[in-house]
Motif scaffolding. Structure first.
Motif, short mmCIF file in Angstrom:
data_model
loop_
_atom_site.label_atom_id
_atom_site.label_comp_id
_atom_site.label_asym_id
_atom_site.label_seq_id
_atom_site.Cartn_x
_atom_site.Cartn_y
_atom_site.Cartn_z
N GLN A 125 0.82 -1.20 0.00
CA GLN A 125 0.00 0.00 0.00
C GLN A 125 0.86 1.25 0.00
OE1 GLN A 125 -3.70 0.15 0.21
NE2 GLN A 125 -3.07 2.14 -0.57
N PHE A 129 0.52 1.18 -4.09
CA PHE A 129 -0.85 1.64 -4.33
C PHE A 129 -1.01 3.13 -4.06
CE2 PHE A 129 -2.69 -2.84 -3.26
CZ PHE A 129 -2.26 -3.29 -4.49
N CYS A 133 -1.09 4.33 -7.72
CA CYS A 133 -2.40 3.90 -8.20
C CYS A 133 -3.57 4.68 -7.62
CB CYS A 133 -2.60 2.42 -7.89
SG CYS A 133 -1.30 1.34 -8.52
N ALA A 134 -3.50 5.06 -6.36
CA ALA A 134 -4.63 5.73 -5.71
C ALA A 134 -4.56 7.23 -5.96
CB ALA A 134 -4.64 5.43 -4.22
N HIS A 139 -7.41 4.86 -9.53
CA HIS A 139 -8.29 4.08 -8.67
C HIS A 139 -8.46 4.74 -7.31
CE1 HIS A 139 -8.36 1.09 -11.78
NE2 HIS A 139 -7.04 1.06 -11.79
N LEU A 160 -12.93 0.08 -8.25
CA LEU A 160 -11.66 -0.30 -7.65
C LEU A 160 -11.06 0.91 -6.95
CD1 LEU A 160 -9.41 -2.31 -7.19
CD2 LEU A 160 -8.51 -1.77 -9.47
N LEU A 162 -8.09 2.04 -4.47
CA LEU A 162 -6.82 1.59 -3.92
C LEU A 162 -6.24 2.55 -2.89
CD1 LEU A 162 -5.11 0.02 -7.07
CD2 LEU A 162 -6.32 -1.11 -5.20
N SER A 167 -8.31 -0.57 -0.02
CA SER A 167 -7.84 -1.49 -1.06
C SER A 167 -8.18 -2.95 -0.77
CB SER A 167 -6.34 -1.32 -1.28
OG SER A 167 -5.63 -1.56 -0.08
N SER A 170 -11.70 -3.72 -1.60
CA SER A 170 -11.93 -3.51 -3.02
C SER A 170 -11.28 -4.59 -3.88
CB SER A 170 -11.38 -2.14 -3.42
OG SER A 170 -11.79 -1.78 -4.71
N LEU A 171 -10.22 -5.22 -3.36
CA LEU A 171 -9.50 -6.23 -4.12
C LEU A 171 -9.85 -7.66 -3.73
CD1 LEU A 171 -5.88 -4.71 -4.16
CD2 LEU A 171 -7.34 -5.06 -6.16
#
Length: 239
Positions: A125, A129, A133-134, A139, A160, A162, A167, A170-171
């Motif tokens: 994370q 992430f 990603c977040a 996401h 999704l 993240l 996360s 969501s995953l």
């Protein structure tokens, strides 16, 4: 951008980038009377213990000699390559996420951040992430309507998300979450990277649908991809 510092008297100056007549905000820059080691970038800036990492900058000296590279204070030891502007070292055992510093003739460079990733969700994370990603274009579902585009209109599977704290649900679940791009395929199949759509999306430039994650960005280093796979193979715990 990379530029050469012009001839200036020692002291603090402001650096401004002007594009099309529009000036950026100013940042301070210290001009010194001696050439200090300086790090421009750590490439990649995320990895595992033992990974090979490049450090690009200036005034490192032509050979390592007694100079050092440290990761959060842990000495990386002998470099595999060393020039005045580029070093290659391995992330040392015991290193944690923190600052990379090059010290030449007892003088320390500026610091650049490096994230050491381990096969836990909290480490993934923080190192992947949250950083890659977040974001508001990927996401992250904090706004209304959500900005994430993983799910088509009317889908019963949630977007999704993240962000930290979001996360895992969501995953992974509970009970597994179908991918919106490939309904019937779980985003994360706990215990199996081979059947997890997330692993396909980060590890392959030719994914079954859509583009490789992180979208519109540099692919994750191979050792980081493997760490995420190891977390999945270990049962994808919320750790």
């Amino acid at each position: 951008l990379e530029v050469t510092v012009p001839t200036l008297a020692p002291g603090t100056v402001e650096v401004v980038v002007t594009v099309g007549g529009q000036a950026s905000a100013a940042v301070q820059f210290d001009v010194v009377s001696v050439r200090l080691p300086s790090i421009i970038a750590v490439l990649p800036d995320t990895g595992t213990v033992g990974a090979s990492v490049g450090v690009r900058g200036s005034n490192f000296g032509s050979t390592q000699g007694t100079s050092t590279v440290t990761f959060a204070g842990v000495d990386a030891g002998a470099a595999t390559a060393w020039t005045g502007s580029m070093l290659t070292v391995q992330v040392p055992a015991g290193a944690t996420s923190g600052d990379v510093v090059v010290t030449v003739a007892g003088v320390a460079s500026n610091a650049r951040s490096f994230w050491v990733v381990e096969p836990t969700l909290s480490s993934i994370q923080a190192g992947v992430f949250t950083r890659r990603c977040a974001t508001a274009s990927c996401h992250e579902s904090a706004s209304s309507p959500p900005l994430a585009t993983d799910c088509p209109p009317g889908s019963v599977t949630r977007n999704l998300d993240l962000r930290a704290g979001m996360s895992f649900a969501s995953l992974v679940g509970p009970g597994g979450i179908d991918s919106c791009e490939m309904p019937g395929r779980l985003r994360v199949q706990a215990g199996s990277r081979a059947t997890s759509y997330l692993f396909d999306k980060i590890s392959s430039a030719t994914t079954p649908r859509g583009m490789q994650m992180p979208a519109n960005s540099v692919a994750l280093p191979a050792d980081v991809i493997d760490i995420i796979g190891t977390w999945i193979d270990n049962g994808a715990p919320n750790n």
